[in-house]
Design a protein around this motif. Structure first.
Motif: not given
Length: 95
Positions: A51-73, A76-82
């Motif tokens: 849910h968090i990564l989907g919101r991040y990839l749809r630009q509903e959350l900032s990268r910082e918010e996504a990292v805070d919610a689920v962690g940097l790894p 980064e994995l979601a970014e590479r897959q996208h």
């Protein structure tokens, strides 16, 4: 090891949830309640992460918010897959 089989009589067959449960109970020496609790917690964490990564990839959350919610790894994995998906899509559209 007696893992659930995917074949019976040569036909592909997905093991039942009960088979997974029984196998995990036997291999981990945990009760049914413990295995079900772990499965529920694991599934809920995965759904939250998706849910968090989907919101991040749809630009509903900032990268910082996504990292805070689920962690940097995970971010980064979601970014590479996208990025890989976008490359595949661009390639397919060129064909």
């Amino acid at each position: 090891m007696d893992y659930p089989s995917r074949r019976e009589n040569g036909m592909p067959q997905k093991p039942s949830v009960a088979t997974y449960l029984e196998t995990l109970m036997r291999h981990t020496h945990k009760s049914e309640a413990e295995v079900l609790t772990l499965a529920f917690q694991t599934g809920l964490r995965q759904l939250w992460r998706e849910h968090i990564l989907g919101r991040y990839l749809r630009q509903e959350l900032s990268r910082e918010e996504a990292v805070d919610a689920v962690g940097l790894p995970w971010v980064e994995l979601a970014e590479r897959q996208h990025a890989a998906m976008l490359e595949d899509l661009a390639w397919a559209l060129e064909q």
